[in-house]
Write an enzyme that holds these catalytic residues in place. Sequence first.
Site, short mmCIF file in Angstrom:
data_model
loop_
_atom_site.label_atom_id
_atom_site.label_comp_id
_atom_site.label_asym_id
_atom_site.label_seq_id
_atom_site.Cartn_x
_atom_site.Cartn_y
_atom_site.Cartn_z
N LYS A 22 20.22 48.42 27.38
CA LYS A 22 18.93 48.81 28.01
C LYS A 22 17.82 47.89 27.52
O LYS A 22 17.06 47.34 28.31
CB LYS A 22 18.60 50.27 27.65
CG LYS A 22 17.18 50.67 27.99
CD LYS A 22 16.89 52.11 27.65
CE LYS A 22 16.37 52.36 26.27
NZ LYS A 22 15.00 51.86 25.99
N ASN A 23 17.73 47.72 26.21
CA ASN A 23 16.63 46.95 25.65
C ASN A 23 16.79 45.44 25.86
O ASN A 23 15.86 44.68 25.60
CB ASN A 23 16.46 47.25 24.16
CG ASN A 23 15.91 48.64 23.92
OD1 ASN A 23 15.52 49.33 24.87
ND2 ASN A 23 15.88 49.07 22.66
N ARG A 93 7.31 53.11 28.15
CA ARG A 93 6.39 52.21 27.45
C ARG A 93 6.73 50.74 27.66
O ARG A 93 5.84 49.89 27.65
CB ARG A 93 6.43 52.49 25.95
CG ARG A 93 6.16 53.91 25.57
CD ARG A 93 6.36 54.05 24.10
NE ARG A 93 5.53 53.10 23.39
CZ ARG A 93 4.24 53.26 23.15
NH1 ARG A 93 3.64 54.36 23.54
NH2 ARG A 93 3.56 52.34 22.50
N CYS A 117 3.72 58.52 21.68
CA CYS A 117 4.93 59.10 22.24
C CYS A 117 5.61 59.96 21.19
O CYS A 117 5.12 60.07 20.07
CB CYS A 117 5.86 58.02 22.80
SG CYS A 117 6.84 57.18 21.60
N ARG A 122 2.76 54.12 18.17
CA ARG A 122 3.25 52.93 18.87
C ARG A 122 2.15 52.14 19.59
O ARG A 122 2.14 52.04 20.83
CB ARG A 122 4.37 53.31 19.84
CG ARG A 122 5.51 53.99 19.15
CD ARG A 122 6.67 54.25 20.05
NE ARG A 122 7.43 53.04 20.36
CZ ARG A 122 8.50 53.06 21.14
NH1 ARG A 122 8.93 54.17 21.67
NH2 ARG A 122 9.16 51.94 21.38
N ASP A 306 16.95 53.08 15.99
CA ASP A 306 17.53 53.74 17.17
C ASP A 306 18.88 54.40 16.87
O ASP A 306 19.46 55.05 17.75
CB ASP A 306 17.68 52.74 18.32
CG ASP A 306 16.35 52.41 18.97
OD1 ASP A 306 15.34 53.06 18.65
OD2 ASP A 306 16.32 51.49 19.82
N ILE A 328 10.32 52.54 10.38
CA ILE A 328 9.76 51.86 11.55
C ILE A 328 8.76 52.76 12.29
O ILE A 328 7.66 52.33 12.62
CB ILE A 328 10.88 51.41 12.54
CG1 ILE A 328 11.96 50.60 11.80
CG2 ILE A 328 10.30 50.62 13.71
CD1 ILE A 328 11.55 49.25 11.28
N ARG A 398 17.81 58.10 30.43
CA ARG A 398 17.01 56.89 30.28
C ARG A 398 17.84 55.78 29.65
O ARG A 398 17.62 54.61 29.94
CB ARG A 398 15.80 57.14 29.36
CG ARG A 398 14.69 57.91 29.98
CD ARG A 398 13.48 57.88 29.07
NE ARG A 398 13.29 56.53 28.56
CZ ARG A 398 12.81 56.24 27.36
NH1 ARG A 398 12.45 57.19 26.54
NH2 ARG A 398 12.68 54.99 26.96
C1 UD1 Z 1 11.64 48.34 20.49
C2 UD1 Z 1 12.75 49.05 21.22
C3 UD1 Z 1 12.94 50.45 20.61
C4 UD1 Z 1 13.16 50.35 19.12
C5 UD1 Z 1 12.07 49.52 18.45
C6 UD1 Z 1 12.34 49.24 16.98
C7 UD1 Z 1 12.65 48.11 23.44
C8 UD1 Z 1 12.31 48.33 24.88
N1 UD1 Z 1 12.40 49.14 22.62
O1 UD1 Z 1 10.43 49.08 20.69
O2 UD1 Z 1 14.10 51.03 21.24
O3 UD1 Z 1 13.16 51.64 18.56
O4 UD1 Z 1 11.94 48.24 19.11
O5 UD1 Z 1 13.55 48.60 16.82
O6 UD1 Z 1 13.16 47.08 23.05
N2 UD1 Z 1 3.71 47.93 16.10
C9 UD1 Z 1 2.35 47.88 15.94
N3 UD1 Z 1 1.62 47.21 16.87
C10 UD1 Z 1 2.18 46.60 17.95
C11 UD1 Z 1 3.57 46.66 18.11
C12 UD1 Z 1 4.32 47.34 17.16
O7 UD1 Z 1 1.81 48.42 14.97
O8 UD1 Z 1 1.47 46.02 18.75
C13 UD1 Z 1 4.55 48.64 15.11
C14 UD1 Z 1 5.24 49.88 15.70
O9 UD1 Z 1 4.40 51.01 15.70
C15 UD1 Z 1 6.44 50.01 14.80
C16 UD1 Z 1 6.81 48.56 14.49
O10 UD1 Z 1 5.63 47.79 14.76
O11 UD1 Z 1 6.06 50.64 13.59
C17 UD1 Z 1 7.94 47.99 15.30
O12 UD1 Z 1 7.80 48.36 16.63
P1 UD1 Z 1 8.31 47.45 17.84
O13 UD1 Z 1 9.39 46.55 17.36
O14 UD1 Z 1 7.14 46.84 18.50
O15 UD1 Z 1 8.93 48.54 18.82
P2 UD1 Z 1 9.02 48.40 20.38
O16 UD1 Z 1 9.09 46.97 20.73
O17 UD1 Z 1 8.00 49.27 21.03
#
Ligand code: UD1
Length: 419
Positions: A22-23, A93, A117, A122, A306, A328, A398
């Site tokens: 999916k990702n 998202r 969420c 996030r 995950d 995370i 999903r």
């Molecule tokens: C992606 C995955 C999700 C997985 C996550 C962590 C997809 C579509 N989703 O989510 O399944 O659980 O990686 O492996 O690939 N953060 C910030 N600011 C930002 C972006 C992130 O503070 O602008 C923080 C987040 O709150 C979190 C950490 O960084 O604590 C990592 O998050 P991130 O890797 O960005 O998660 P996603 O990409 O949303």
Amino acid sequence: MDKIIIEGGRPLQGEIKISGAKNGALPIIAATLLCPGTHTIRNVPELRDIRTILQLLETLGVTWQRVDTNTLEINSDNVTEFEASYELVKTMRASVLVLGPLLARLGQARVSLPGGCAIGARPIDFHMRGFEKLGAQLELTQGYVDAKVSGSLRGGTIYFDVPSVTGTENILMAAVLAEGTTVIKNAAKEPEIGNLIDMLVGMGADIEGRSTDRLTVHGVKKLGQADIAIIPDRIETGTYLIAVGAVGGDVTLTHCNPSHLPALFEKLRYSGLHLEKGKDTIRVIRSGNLKNVDLKTMPYPGFATDLQAQMMALMTLTNGLSVIHENIFENRFMHVAELRRMGADIMVDGGKAIVKGAGKLTGAQVMATDLRASASLVVAGLAAQGVTEISRVYHLDRGYDDLVGKLSAVGAKIWREAE
Ligand code: UD1
């Protein structure tokens, strides 16, 4: 709304075919916005999130067709709109992944800012700061991020405080068509990013540093059509490995990539599972008792957040103490209250959960709260004595392609019913 019913306690035997990630598929489908052409995407899983991103692309002017069950042809000759609405972003998202390619292609994008969420706040501040470093002007109006660039994007240096998966993907997609060189420092290294890089390089992009935390993108003027296969879903793979650990049996997972789960392998072996890796297969056998292990979620190649919920379900079945640190996301213990309904003894203290394994769970009515929390309830239900009913299973739809069919085929008694 459907519910899933499981009669637990039946060891699993046979083969499960793993679907595309999916990702991996979500950023790759978003990247088809980058340039005109008919792009071929193979090994696409059948999931609600995939339907959502395709629906979003349609609203932007893209057309697509399924040429066979898992192959999509996406035509992005006409990208006429540049807005991702709240209606779509609130259901998924990852819709924010259209920001990078729209900015690169049209010089503007308007994307609803995702709210909080179930698993945490996030934010997308890293994405936004990254686009600013590439010369875009960003404004927040009425809950939407309005991004614009005069002329074309320009290369820049971006540093992530913590590695962000979709942040890295979004900046990569914007940077491939920018003027000059972009460097992403402390980039995420998840295999799905490698999948996206392979797609972009196949389209003519110039990217160095694949699978490292420093990515260098030399912008190119033009990109061509994509033809890419989605990598196997490592979270689906991990979920089935854990499920066999929970209920016992002997199962071979096929069409998977055993090298994408280094941390989980370590933990499952320590827990007493026998794992045999083939080129694209994993055989998992559990015969004896389970042993308790501790774990900390970390960016890849660390233990995936995950898979934390599923692993917690497994730890409730040991006879020892297991300490699980979630590093995370700040609120990723929604499954705890539901697992307690099945007899689990779990104490939560901030980002730490202490699981006192009691060697068994009992079936109960539980509720799915987010995607991976739902998967942990399936793992628990397979192992529990008696019947487990999981409601709100749209979360599972999903991210798990044919979960009920795949588990039934290896001997689980699991079915769906309308609520
Ligand atoms: C992606 C995955 C999700 C997985 C996550 C962590 C997809 C579509 N989703 O989510 O399944 O659980 O990686 O492996 O690939 N953060 C910030 N600011 C930002 C972006 C992130 O503070 O602008 C923080 C987040 O709150 C979190 C950490 O960084 O604590 C990592 O998050 P991130 O890797 O960005 O998660 P996603 O990409 O949303």
